[in-house]
Each structure stands twice: as C-alpha cells, then as structure tokens.
Design a protein around this motif. Sequence first.
Motif, PDB file in Angstrom:
ATOM      1  N   LYS A 163     -33.294  63.106  42.822  1.00  0.00           N
ATOM      2  CA  LYS A 163     -33.111  62.585  44.178  1.00  0.00           C
ATOM      3  C   LYS A 163     -33.237  61.068  44.182  1.00  0.00           C
ATOM      4  CE  LYS A 163     -34.695  66.649  46.764  1.00  0.00           C
ATOM      5  NZ  LYS A 163     -35.679  67.158  47.760  1.00  0.00           N
ATOM      6  N   ARG A 164     -34.070  60.553  43.291  1.00  0.00           N
ATOM      7  CA  ARG A 164     -34.207  59.102  43.159  1.00  0.00           C
ATOM      8  C   ARG A 164     -34.402  58.764  41.680  1.00  0.00           C
ATOM      9  NH1 ARG A 164     -38.698  61.206  45.181  1.00  0.00           N
ATOM     10  NH2 ARG A 164     -37.865  61.081  47.298  1.00  0.00           N
ATOM     11  N   ILE A 165     -33.806  57.648  41.286  1.00  0.00           N
ATOM     12  CA  ILE A 165     -33.897  57.184  39.905  1.00  0.00           C
ATOM     13  C   ILE A 165     -34.593  55.828  39.913  1.00  0.00           C
ATOM     14  CG2 ILE A 165     -32.608  56.617  37.808  1.00  0.00           C
ATOM     15  CD1 ILE A 165     -30.244  58.225  39.043  1.00  0.00           C
ATOM     16  N   VAL A 166     -35.603  55.685  39.076  1.00  0.00           N
ATOM     17  CA  VAL A 166     -36.393  54.451  39.019  1.00  0.00           C
ATOM     18  C   VAL A 166     -36.296  53.876  37.611  1.00  0.00           C
ATOM     19  CG1 VAL A 166     -38.651  53.413  39.365  1.00  0.00           C
ATOM     20  CG2 VAL A 166     -38.003  55.428  40.707  1.00  0.00           C
ATOM     21  N   ALA A 167     -35.784  52.667  37.513  1.00  0.00           N
ATOM     22  CA  ALA A 167     -35.694  51.999  36.215  1.00  0.00           C
ATOM     23  C   ALA A 167     -36.911  51.118  35.995  1.00  0.00           C
ATOM     24  CB  ALA A 167     -34.422  51.160  36.132  1.00  0.00           C
ATOM     25  N   VAL A 168     -37.512  51.209  34.826  1.00  0.00           N
ATOM     26  CA  VAL A 168     -38.635  50.358  34.431  1.00  0.00           C
ATOM     27  C   VAL A 168     -38.157  49.462  33.301  1.00  0.00           C
ATOM     28  CG1 VAL A 168     -40.939  50.306  33.410  1.00  0.00           C
ATOM     29  CG2 VAL A 168     -40.380  52.036  35.134  1.00  0.00           C
ATOM     30  N   GLU A 169     -38.164  48.147  33.547  1.00  0.00           N
ATOM     31  CA  GLU A 169     -37.633  47.224  32.548  1.00  0.00           C
ATOM     32  C   GLU A 169     -38.418  45.914  32.532  1.00  0.00           C
ATOM     33  OE1 GLU A 169     -33.385  46.990  31.901  1.00  0.00           O
ATOM     34  OE2 GLU A 169     -33.058  48.164  33.725  1.00  0.00           O
ATOM     35  N   ASN A 170     -38.524  45.340  31.334  1.00  0.00           N
ATOM     36  CA  ASN A 170     -39.146  44.027  31.173  1.00  0.00           C
ATOM     37  C   ASN A 170     -38.076  42.938  31.160  1.00  0.00           C
ATOM     38  OD1 ASN A 170     -41.470  45.774  29.487  1.00  0.00           O
ATOM     39  ND2 ASN A 170     -42.235  44.054  30.704  1.00  0.00           N
ATOM     40  N   ASN A 171     -37.369  42.802  32.250  1.00  0.00           N
ATOM     41  CA  ASN A 171     -36.423  41.702  32.418  1.00  0.00           C
ATOM     42  C   ASN A 171     -36.194  41.498  33.907  1.00  0.00           C
ATOM     43  OD1 ASN A 171     -33.874  43.240  33.281  1.00  0.00           O
ATOM     44  ND2 ASN A 171     -34.345  44.228  31.316  1.00  0.00           N
ATOM     45  N   ALA A 172     -35.567  40.397  34.266  1.00  0.00           N
ATOM     46  CA  ALA A 172     -35.424  40.032  35.675  1.00  0.00           C
ATOM     47  C   ALA A 172     -34.205  40.641  36.347  1.00  0.00           C
ATOM     48  CB  ALA A 172     -35.346  38.504  35.813  1.00  0.00           C
ATOM     49  N   GLY A 173     -33.256  41.154  35.551  1.00  0.00           N
ATOM     50  CA  GLY A 173     -31.998  41.610  36.141  1.00  0.00           C
ATOM     51  C   GLY A 173     -31.770  43.099  36.157  1.00  0.00           C
ATOM     52  N   GLY A 174     -32.673  43.870  35.577  1.00  0.00           N
ATOM     53  CA  GLY A 174     -32.420  45.309  35.486  1.00  0.00           C
ATOM     54  C   GLY A 174     -31.207  45.589  34.615  1.00  0.00           C
ATOM     55  N   GLN A 175     -31.208  45.056  33.419  1.00  0.00           N
ATOM     56  CA  GLN A 175     -30.033  45.098  32.550  1.00  0.00           C
ATOM     57  C   GLN A 175     -29.600  46.525  32.223  1.00  0.00           C
ATOM     58  OE1 GLN A 175     -31.508  42.778  29.300  1.00  0.00           O
ATOM     59  NE2 GLN A 175     -31.208  40.827  30.333  1.00  0.00           N
ATOM     60  N   PHE A 176     -30.564  47.389  31.903  1.00  0.00           N
ATOM     61  CA  PHE A 176     -30.201  48.755  31.551  1.00  0.00           C
ATOM     62  C   PHE A 176     -29.751  49.542  32.784  1.00  0.00           C
ATOM     63  CE2 PHE A 176     -31.458  53.140  29.970  1.00  0.00           C
ATOM     64  CZ  PHE A 176     -30.347  53.254  29.154  1.00  0.00           C
ATOM     65  N   ALA A 177     -30.367  49.271  33.921  1.00  0.00           N
ATOM     66  CA  ALA A 177     -29.937  49.921  35.167  1.00  0.00           C
ATOM     67  C   ALA A 177     -28.482  49.584  35.464  1.00  0.00           C
ATOM     68  CB  ALA A 177     -30.836  49.483  36.326  1.00  0.00           C
ATOM     69  N   GLU A 178     -28.105  48.329  35.233  1.00  0.00           N
ATOM     70  CA  GLU A 178     -26.724  47.918  35.442  1.00  0.00           C
ATOM     71  C   GLU A 178     -25.790  48.627  34.461  1.00  0.00           C
ATOM     72  OE1 GLU A 178     -25.569  45.982  37.833  1.00  0.00           O
ATOM     73  OE2 GLU A 178     -27.546  45.562  38.678  1.00  0.00           O
ATOM     74  N   LEU A 179     -26.227  48.777  33.226  1.00  0.00           N
ATOM     75  CA  LEU A 179     -25.415  49.461  32.227  1.00  0.00           C
ATOM     76  C   LEU A 179     -25.232  50.931  32.590  1.00  0.00           C
ATOM     77  CD1 LEU A 179     -23.986  49.427  29.455  1.00  0.00           C
ATOM     78  CD2 LEU A 179     -26.184  50.027  28.430  1.00  0.00           C
ATOM     79  N   ILE A 180     -26.306  51.578  33.065  1.00  0.00           N
ATOM     80  CA  ILE A 180     -26.214  52.975  33.466  1.00  0.00           C
ATOM     81  C   ILE A 180     -25.180  53.146  34.570  1.00  0.00           C
ATOM     82  CG2 ILE A 180     -27.449  54.814  34.690  1.00  0.00           C
ATOM     83  CD1 ILE A 180     -29.940  54.044  33.097  1.00  0.00           C
ATOM     84  N   GLU A 181     -25.227  52.268  35.562  1.00  0.00           N
ATOM     85  CA  GLU A 181     -24.270  52.376  36.668  1.00  0.00           C
ATOM     86  C   GLU A 181     -22.843  52.163  36.177  1.00  0.00           C
ATOM     87  OE1 GLU A 181     -23.408  50.596  41.156  1.00  0.00           O
ATOM     88  OE2 GLU A 181     -25.162  49.929  40.021  1.00  0.00           O
ATOM     89  N   ARG A 182     -22.664  51.209  35.295  1.00  0.00           N
ATOM     90  CA  ARG A 182     -21.314  50.937  34.787  1.00  0.00           C
ATOM     91  C   ARG A 182     -20.772  52.106  33.973  1.00  0.00           C
ATOM     92  NH1 ARG A 182     -21.000  46.396  30.479  1.00  0.00           N
ATOM     93  NH2 ARG A 182     -21.050  48.171  29.037  1.00  0.00           N
ATOM     94  N   GLU A 183     -21.637  52.749  33.179  1.00  0.00           N
ATOM     95  CA  GLU A 183     -21.185  53.792  32.271  1.00  0.00           C
ATOM     96  C   GLU A 183     -21.135  55.173  32.913  1.00  0.00           C
ATOM     97  OE1 GLU A 183     -20.173  53.370  28.926  1.00  0.00           O
ATOM     98  OE2 GLU A 183     -20.147  51.279  29.601  1.00  0.00           O
ATOM     99  N   THR A 184     -21.984  55.435  33.905  1.00  0.00           N
ATOM    100  CA  THR A 184     -22.064  56.779  34.485  1.00  0.00           C
ATOM    101  C   THR A 184     -21.663  56.841  35.950  1.00  0.00           C
ATOM    102  OG1 THR A 184     -24.381  56.616  35.222  1.00  0.00           O
ATOM    103  CG2 THR A 184     -23.992  57.262  32.925  1.00  0.00           C
ATOM    104  N   GLY A 185     -21.703  55.720  36.639  1.00  0.00           N
ATOM    105  CA  GLY A 185     -21.402  55.707  38.064  1.00  0.00           C
ATOM    106  C   GLY A 185     -22.608  55.957  38.945  1.00  0.00           C
ATOM    107  N   PHE A 186     -23.775  56.219  38.367  1.00  0.00           N
ATOM    108  CA  PHE A 186     -24.988  56.446  39.141  1.00  0.00           C
ATOM    109  C   PHE A 186     -25.691  55.117  39.388  1.00  0.00           C
ATOM    110  CE2 PHE A 186     -24.288  60.639  37.320  1.00  0.00           C
ATOM    111  CZ  PHE A 186     -24.573  61.463  38.392  1.00  0.00           C
ATOM    112  N   ALA A 187     -25.847  54.777  40.650  1.00  0.00           N
ATOM    113  CA  ALA A 187     -26.511  53.526  41.005  1.00  0.00           C
ATOM    114  C   ALA A 187     -28.027  53.690  40.919  1.00  0.00           C
ATOM    115  CB  ALA A 187     -26.109  53.101  42.415  1.00  0.00           C
ATOM    116  N   VAL A 188     -28.675  52.831  40.173  1.00  0.00           N
ATOM    117  CA  VAL A 188     -30.133  52.849  40.046  1.00  0.00           C
ATOM    118  C   VAL A 188     -30.677  51.774  40.976  1.00  0.00           C
ATOM    119  CG1 VAL A 188     -32.081  52.737  38.464  1.00  0.00           C
ATOM    120  CG2 VAL A 188     -29.863  53.563  37.645  1.00  0.00           C
TER     121      VAL A 188
END
Length: 232
Positions: A182-207
Amino acid sequence: PGSIEQAISVAWKAFDIADKFQVPVFILSDQYLADSYYDLPAPDLSKERAQNHFIKTVKDYQRYQLTADGFSPRGVPGYGDGLVVVDSDEHDPEGHITEDLELRARFVEKRLKKLEQLRNEILPPELIGGDKYETLVVAWGSNYHNVREALSLIGDDKVSFLHFSQVYPLHFSAAGYLEKAKRIVAVENNAGGQFAELIERETGFAVKERILKYDGLPFSVEELASRIKGIK
C-alpha cells in the motif's frame, strides 16, 4: 552488498558477469561497510568456482563475430591459431575500425542483446518479514542491518523490508513485491533518492515516501524505527 557475507558473494557474481558478458561491472561500497566488523562463520566457498569464458582460437577467428545472442567468442592472444584484434572504436567482426553505417547499427543491436541475456542472471532482492505487508521498506547496500534491526524494533508484521544487493538491472520479481504494498518507503544515504528514482523509471512504481540522510553519518536503528513509524 549489504553485509560482509554479501560482499563475498556479490564480488564472485560481479567477476563472473564481467567475464561472461564482456561488460564492465561496478561493485558499490561505502565507508560504513568497510568499517563494519562482526563475528560470523567461515564463509562456504564450495559453490563458488571461477569459470573461464574464453576459447581456443582458430585461424579464421573473429573477435567481434556477429552472433544471434550478442556474445562474441572471446579468445586471448597466444591461445590458439587465431589472430586477436581489438579496437575501442566501432569495428568490423575481425576487429578493424570501420565507418560502415549499416555495420555500426548491427553492432549496437548486438551489444544491446547482452542486456536482455543479463536479466536472466540478476541477483534477486531479499524480502525480510512476512509477505502480508502493507508497508514495504526498500533499501540497498549497507543499510541492510540498520533497516532489519529497525523493523525488529518496530515489531509490526504489516511492515516488511526488501533489500537489493544488485541495483541495476532490477530483478524481474521487484515489480511483484512493489505491487503488493500500500505504501513504499525508500531508505537511502543520499539527498536525491537515487534508487527510488531508478525504481520508478524501471518499474513505473512511484516511491513517494523517502527517508533520506546525507549529513555524512549512517542511520541509527532508533532513528530509522522512529521515522518509519512516523509514515502513515
């Protein structure tokens, strides 16, 4: 890699992929993992075997032979009767520089086929917690233990953790895990949410929910537990 154990297995996998697919492979690490230490059993390396992906060349050997699967047989100089010619510019099957535009397009398509084949050998993400989750925490790399302990501290069976030890290409199972949440939470040590952006680009799921930290310190378990619980 998210742990010392994964550092060993991921390195083996990375070297094998680089050798088999003839592509550069990057292993991402950080100071936190490098400074980590803990007791663990001696790693079982019985299943880890270096594989040679090169051949003995014949006289008419073509280093960049056009093949249906995108893989050119890789020979090494001095092993066999063939001449091994390599070039960093666009080349013909023998390895000589070419400006043939049609051949250039065929070689680009050949190299792209490697990515299609590579998707069959991606390391799958690890789900920690039950499969009836509502909140799915997603992280990669050395946040592995921090997030895992934070979820243990929270003690909510509706919150699970999906850890990636290979961030690109993404394993085909990733979309299925994300779809159930129901909700996806990204935990990252960077300012831009780099992996969250990659997930959205590759899968279409917005984090949309992101717990980011970029002051140079790692996450503490208590900090993560508090911030995860604060997301509704």
